[in-house]
Design an enzyme around this catalytic site. Sequence first.
Site, mmCIF file in Angstrom:
data_model
loop_
_atom_site.group_PDB
_atom_site.id
_atom_site.type_symbol
_atom_site.label_atom_id
_atom_site.label_comp_id
_atom_site.label_asym_id
_atom_site.label_seq_id
_atom_site.Cartn_x
_atom_site.Cartn_y
_atom_site.Cartn_z
ATOM 1 N N CYS A 6 0.619 -1.459 0.016
ATOM 2 C CA CYS A 6 0.214 0.072 0.122
ATOM 3 C C CYS A 6 0.780 1.078 0.287
ATOM 4 O O CYS A 6 0.409 2.288 -0.514
ATOM 5 C CB CYS A 6 -1.161 -0.022 1.319
ATOM 6 S SG CYS A 6 -2.495 -1.172 0.946
ATOM 7 N N ASP A 29 10.445 -6.284 -8.715
ATOM 8 C CA ASP A 29 10.778 -6.580 -7.617
ATOM 9 C C ASP A 29 12.203 -6.409 -6.942
ATOM 10 O O ASP A 29 13.343 -6.315 -7.809
ATOM 11 C CB ASP A 29 10.768 -8.386 -7.549
ATOM 12 C CG ASP A 29 10.660 -9.124 -6.425
ATOM 13 O OD1 ASP A 29 9.453 -9.685 -5.953
ATOM 14 O OD2 ASP A 29 11.598 -8.716 -5.353
ATOM 15 N N ASN A 86 1.916 -16.564 -4.537
ATOM 16 C CA ASN A 86 2.114 -17.262 -3.311
ATOM 17 C C ASN A 86 0.947 -16.844 -2.236
ATOM 18 O O ASN A 86 0.603 -15.588 -2.123
ATOM 19 C CB ASN A 86 3.417 -16.940 -2.719
ATOM 20 C CG ASN A 86 4.556 -17.229 -3.422
ATOM 21 O OD1 ASN A 86 4.737 -18.342 -4.332
ATOM 22 N ND2 ASN A 86 5.634 -16.472 -3.626
ATOM 23 N N GLY A 92 4.235 -19.560 0.891
ATOM 24 C CA GLY A 92 5.586 -18.718 0.823
ATOM 25 C C GLY A 92 5.187 -17.123 0.643
ATOM 26 O O GLY A 92 6.290 -16.571 0.035
ATOM 27 N N THR A 94 5.375 -13.601 1.908
ATOM 28 C CA THR A 94 6.001 -12.779 3.035
ATOM 29 C C THR A 94 5.107 -11.168 2.899
ATOM 30 O O THR A 94 5.385 -10.810 3.822
ATOM 31 C CB THR A 94 7.291 -12.707 2.565
ATOM 32 O OG1 THR A 94 7.369 -12.275 1.171
ATOM 33 C CG2 THR A 94 7.998 -14.124 2.690
ATOM 34 N N HIS A 97 -0.459 -8.371 0.969
ATOM 35 C CA HIS A 97 -1.271 -7.773 0.006
ATOM 36 C C HIS A 97 -1.098 -8.446 -1.173
ATOM 37 O O HIS A 97 0.202 -8.617 -1.772
ATOM 38 C CB HIS A 97 -0.574 -6.368 0.171
ATOM 39 C CG HIS A 97 -1.231 -5.394 -0.963
ATOM 40 N ND1 HIS A 97 -1.653 -4.300 -0.816
ATOM 41 C CD2 HIS A 97 -1.594 -5.713 -2.333
ATOM 42 C CE1 HIS A 97 -2.263 -3.661 -1.812
ATOM 43 N NE2 HIS A 97 -2.410 -4.501 -2.804
ATOM 44 N N HIS A 99 -0.103 -10.363 -4.583
ATOM 45 C CA HIS A 99 0.585 -10.083 -5.638
ATOM 46 C C HIS A 99 0.838 -11.149 -6.455
ATOM 47 O O HIS A 99 0.919 -12.078 -6.245
ATOM 48 C CB HIS A 99 2.050 -9.265 -5.185
ATOM 49 C CG HIS A 99 2.573 -10.288 -4.158
ATOM 50 N ND1 HIS A 99 2.144 -10.153 -2.757
ATOM 51 C CD2 HIS A 99 3.370 -11.156 -4.246
ATOM 52 C CE1 HIS A 99 2.967 -11.020 -2.211
ATOM 53 N NE2 HIS A 99 3.674 -11.452 -2.995
ATOM 54 N N HIS A 101 3.608 -12.482 -9.096
ATOM 55 C CA HIS A 101 4.977 -12.513 -9.532
ATOM 56 C C HIS A 101 5.052 -12.793 -11.076
ATOM 57 O O HIS A 101 4.393 -13.770 -11.508
ATOM 58 C CB HIS A 101 5.926 -13.430 -9.079
ATOM 59 C CG HIS A 101 6.108 -13.380 -7.491
ATOM 60 N ND1 HIS A 101 7.171 -12.789 -6.969
ATOM 61 C CD2 HIS A 101 5.135 -13.524 -6.447
ATOM 62 C CE1 HIS A 101 7.218 -12.662 -5.564
ATOM 63 N NE2 HIS A 101 6.120 -13.339 -5.120
HETATM 64 P P1 5GP Z 1 6.336 -13.193 -1.713
HETATM 65 O O1 5GP Z 1 7.248 -13.794 -0.896
HETATM 66 O O2 5GP Z 1 5.312 -12.618 -0.654
HETATM 67 O O3 5GP Z 1 5.422 -13.984 -2.711
HETATM 68 O O4 5GP Z 1 6.513 -11.971 -2.454
HETATM 69 C C1 5GP Z 1 6.881 -10.738 -1.774
HETATM 70 C C2 5GP Z 1 8.056 -10.264 -2.802
HETATM 71 O O5 5GP Z 1 8.023 -8.674 -2.771
HETATM 72 C C3 5GP Z 1 9.356 -10.565 -2.928
HETATM 73 O O6 5GP Z 1 9.578 -11.142 -4.060
HETATM 74 C C4 5GP Z 1 10.112 -9.418 -2.308
HETATM 75 O O7 5GP Z 1 11.345 -9.308 -2.930
HETATM 76 C C5 5GP Z 1 9.402 -8.123 -2.942
HETATM 77 N N1 5GP Z 1 9.702 -6.977 -2.016
HETATM 78 C C6 5GP Z 1 9.498 -7.177 -0.693
HETATM 79 N N2 5GP Z 1 9.706 -5.604 -0.205
HETATM 80 C C7 5GP Z 1 9.501 -4.881 -1.228
HETATM 81 C C8 5GP Z 1 9.874 -3.480 -1.531
HETATM 82 O O8 5GP Z 1 9.937 -2.721 -0.590
HETATM 83 N N3 5GP Z 1 10.033 -3.372 -3.012
HETATM 84 C C9 5GP Z 1 9.929 -4.212 -3.984
HETATM 85 N N4 5GP Z 1 10.091 -3.608 -5.139
HETATM 86 N N5 5GP Z 1 9.836 -5.440 -3.750
HETATM 87 C C10 5GP Z 1 9.671 -5.840 -2.370
HETATM 88 ZN ZN ZN Z 2 -1.583 -3.340 1.171
#
Ligand code: 5GP
Ligand code: ZN
Length: 113
Positions: A6, A29, A86, A92, A94, A97, A99, A101
């Site tokens: 957000c 990312d 994810n 997985g 993290t 919110h 998203h 990939h």
């Molecule tokens: P998840 O692990 O939740 O599927 O993916 C979260 C993704 O968000 C990770 O690949 C991580 O590198 C990316 N990410 C986390 N914090 C930030 C940020 O502040 N900026 C950007 N551009 N990517 C982020």
């Molecule tokens: Zn959010």
Amino acid sequence: MNCIFCKIINGEIQSKKIYEDEKVYAFYDINPEAPVHFLVIPKEHIISANEISEINSNIISHIFLVINKLVRELGINKEGYRIVNNCGELGGQTVDHMHFHVLGGRGLKWPPG
Ligand code: 5GP
Ligand code: ZN
């Protein structure tokens, strides 16, 4: 709201934006796992795929239309790419919110780890 995505949408946290419209935001990312690795997120704070319902599911088709446009613009559509969502702890996820990939520019292994 204390959500990093957000904050990226509202500009509180800097990001490398690729695309934005009234419903979604796409950006690279911060920790790329492939030569091309970007994220597409709804502007609405939807926690995960678990929160998709009849009411908000139109965002999913919109996200996939945006991905379709961006992969062509970034030149990875012909060679191929992977779209990943994810969901939850074991999935997985993290950042809570939702998203998607998009990974491309190299051969990707299957099954995932
Ligand atoms: P998840 O692990 O939740 O599927 O993916 C979260 C993704 O968000 C990770 O690949 C991580 O590198 C990316 N990410 C986390 N914090 C930030 C940020 O502040 N900026 C950007 N551009 N990517 C982020
Ligand atoms: Zn959010």
